[in-house]
Motif scaffolding. Structure first.
Motif, PDB file in Angstrom:
ATOM      1  N   GLY A  78      -2.126   3.739  10.784  1.00  0.00           N
ATOM      2  CA  GLY A  78      -2.447   3.990   9.392  1.00  0.00           C
ATOM      3  C   GLY A  78      -2.158   2.827   8.462  1.00  0.00           C
ATOM      4  O   GLY A  78      -1.475   1.865   8.820  1.00  0.00           O
ATOM      5  N   VAL A  79      -2.707   2.947   7.248  1.00  0.00           N
ATOM      6  CA  VAL A  79      -2.469   1.956   6.205  1.00  0.00           C
ATOM      7  C   VAL A  79      -1.921   2.647   4.954  1.00  0.00           C
ATOM      8  O   VAL A  79      -2.139   2.187   3.843  1.00  0.00           O
ATOM      9  N   ARG A  80      -1.248   3.764   5.157  1.00  0.00           N
ATOM     10  CA  ARG A  80      -0.704   4.507   4.021  1.00  0.00           C
ATOM     11  C   ARG A  80       0.316   3.663   3.275  1.00  0.00           C
ATOM     12  O   ARG A  80       1.088   2.917   3.884  1.00  0.00           O
ATOM     13  N   GLU A  81       0.368   3.839   1.947  1.00  0.00           N
ATOM     14  CA  GLU A  81       1.152   2.921   1.132  1.00  0.00           C
ATOM     15  C   GLU A  81       2.651   3.063   1.316  1.00  0.00           C
ATOM     16  O   GLU A  81       3.405   2.163   0.954  1.00  0.00           O
ATOM     17  N   THR A  91       5.341  -7.749   2.590  1.00  0.00           N
ATOM     18  CA  THR A  91       4.120  -7.639   1.788  1.00  0.00           C
ATOM     19  C   THR A  91       4.017  -6.190   1.326  1.00  0.00           C
ATOM     20  O   THR A  91       3.593  -5.323   2.072  1.00  0.00           O
ATOM     21  N   LEU A  92       4.400  -5.926   0.088  1.00  0.00           N
ATOM     22  CA  LEU A  92       4.698  -4.548  -0.289  1.00  0.00           C
ATOM     23  C   LEU A  92       4.071  -4.097  -1.601  1.00  0.00           C
ATOM     24  O   LEU A  92       4.156  -2.948  -1.954  1.00  0.00           O
ATOM     25  N   GLY A  93       3.435  -4.967  -2.342  1.00  0.00           N
ATOM     26  CA  GLY A  93       2.912  -4.529  -3.628  1.00  0.00           C
ATOM     27  C   GLY A  93       1.829  -3.471  -3.470  1.00  0.00           C
ATOM     28  O   GLY A  93       0.819  -3.717  -2.816  1.00  0.00           O
ATOM     29  N   ASN A  94       2.033  -2.276  -4.024  1.00  0.00           N
ATOM     30  CA  ASN A  94       1.038  -1.209  -3.936  1.00  0.00           C
ATOM     31  C   ASN A  94       1.241  -0.227  -5.080  1.00  0.00           C
ATOM     32  O   ASN A  94       2.064  -0.461  -5.968  1.00  0.00           O
TER      33      ASN A  94
END
Length: 506
Positions: A78-81, A91-94
């Motif tokens: 997954g690419v869930r935030e 790499t965390l900006g969301n």
């Protein structure tokens, strides 16, 4: 508070004209000049400040609970935030970290506007005016406390500013942020009544509880970063405040753990301050309910047990860590109430993907109580506890442990909590034992990561847990830089060079 919280929907409109521009910092609203004419106007505006608290439970869940050793999310497909949050990604900006920055500043904007406009002509009664100022300063301190714990130093704005000014205000240091927090809470203690004017509003005693937690957080180690701990010794000041809360007689023991959270017994004796949420039965995301339970339960469970969609999906399923599941003693009632270890899925089979159900009001058959269900997943009516009396007592025990206080007093506090949980007594409680008790007592309440940071344990505890529980080998090692979060890229681009990114992030 619940009977007037709907007024917040009206007062939000007073501020909404400028909030779309709030990418960097609060900006004044031209329409506010004509709104504040009488006491009713100010009451509505202050409820609008309360309405800004709606972000808090979700931010605490993702950025403290999910970040900690309480939750494990492999997230391989997954690419869930929330996955990079739990996996300590560089790499965390969301949207989650962006909301944790932007939403408190919405509240700060509203608070600054109220404080700027509050005057004797509009609100002649001094007692009422004092309460309004005290509530607003309490809330402004609340917003900044969230910001400093999640980001370290942030822009400190204590007045209405123009868009041009916003582009020139740099991040303050954590000390700068705490200076305003402490000043606001000290004012609130002086200005507020001794008991709340209404459930969900702060009193002088509630402000003392929050200031005590602020002092205890400030007393935490710095870890060599510009984070929430200042390495100053404010523990005796915190202890004095906690003792004042305890001696006030306004709070006390709630014999049943479930009663603390049950929607039929809100604002009970264990609740010092809680964010009030309403299920008004009409649906639509009006901002008066909470989405928090939806963030916790599993999507496949919801398809069987709820009349609407939502929940954590299979490619990013939020699951209690093996370590925390194994930490509960067999007779611990907090386990059964907070965590559902197995359930019937949409194929009719038995799933053993444990999930957090603390705010769901399940019946004895682990089914949602129909009368507590909202129309949609956004508007659960359960309140979110911010400070509990049990938290105050355990923070007092924490200070006594760290300062060489009475072991008898320490053990009694912990054993009273354990007794309610259906457990036997322990003796010679130390900080590690206390933290484990806090972990189970406050599971799902967004306190765990803050507790580890404040007590200097976060790096050692997290890395020891990762070594055992990270079966998918997806997590980075915990380091000091990961105690706070990155500044979102949108903030960095508003005025290039004004802010520097927090170290450790790409």
């Amino acid at each position: 508070m619940k009977k007037i919280i709907l007024l917040g929907l009206l007062s939000v409109m007073v501020f909404s004209g400028c909030e779309s521009e709030l990418d960097q910092a609060p900006i004044s609203n031209r329409s506010a000049a004509t709104f504040y004419n009488n006491e009713t106007d100010f009451e509505q505006a202050i409820v609008g400040v309360y309405n800004a608290l709606s972000y808090h439970s979700g931010s605490q869940f993702y950025l403290s609970e999910v970040r900690s050793d309480n939750v494990y999310i492999a997230g391989l497909a997954g690419v869930r935030e929330w996955i990079p949050i739990t996996n300590l990604s560089r790499t965390l900006g969301n949207s989650i970290t962006r909301t944790a920055w932007d939403a408190p500043y919405v509240g700060i904007l509203r608070a600054n506007t109220v404080l700027d406009k509050l005057n004797e002509a509009a609100v002649p009664d001094q007692t009422t005016r004092n309460r309004m100022e005290g509530e607003t300063k309490f809330l402004r301190a609340f917003f900044y406390f969230d910001l400093v714990r999640f980001f370290g130093g942030v822009p400190v704005i204590d007045r209405i500013i123009t868009p041009a000014e916003a582009l020139e205000i740099p991040r303050g240091t954590p000390q700068d942020v705490y200076d305003l927090i402490v000043s606001d809470l000290k004012s609130a203690i002086t200005l507020l009544p001794n008991t709340p004017s209404e459930a969900g509003r702060p009193s002088s005693v509630v402000a003392k509880a929050l200031l005590g937690k602020v002092y205890l957080t400030m007393s935490g180690p710095t870890y060599g970063i510009s984070g929430p701990g200042l390495g100053v010794d404010m523990k005796s000041d915190a202890l004095t405040l906690f003792n004042d809360v305890i001696s006030s007689g306004q709070f006390g023991d709630v014999p049943s753990y479930a009663t603390i959270f049950n929607s039929t017994s809100e604002n009970n004796a264990d609740i010092v301050f809680a964010i009030q949420n309403i299920n008004d039965g009409t649906g639509g995301d009006k901002g008066i309910g909470t989405i928090l339970p939806t963030l916790m339960y599993h999507e496949s469970w919801a398809r069987v047990h709820l009349p609407f969609a939502g929940g954590s999906p299979s490619d990013g399923i939020v699951t209690p860590s093996n370590q925390v599941l194994n930490s509960f003693e067999a007779s611990d009632v907090r386990d059964d109430y907070s965590i559902l270890r197995s359930w019937v899925d949409d194929t009719g089979g038995l799933s053993t993907d444990a999930m957090i159900v603390k705010y769901l009001d399940l019946d004895s058959n682990d089914e949602p109580i129909a009368s507590t269900l909202p129309v949609d997943r956004f508007n659960w009516g359960v309140d979110f506890p911010v400070i509990r009396y049990t938290d105050v007592l355990l923070m007092k025990a924490e200070i006594l442990i760290q300062t060489g206080g009475s072991q008898t007093d320490i053990d009694k506090i912990i054993n009273d909590v354990r007794n309610r949980a259906g457990l036997g007594t322990v003796s010679n409680v130390n900080l590690d034992v206390l933290l484990e008790e806090r972990r189970k007592e406050f599971y799902g309440e967004g306190l765990r990561f803050h507790d580890l940071v404040r007590t200097g344990k976060v790096i050692d505890v997290m890395n020891a847990w990762i070594a055992v529980d990270d079966a998918a080998d997806v997590m980075n090692q915990m380091e000091a830089n990961f105690i706070i979060y990155p500044i979102n890229q949108s903030q960095l681009e508003v005025s290039p060079g004004l802010y520097e990114q927090n170290p450790g992030y790409n």
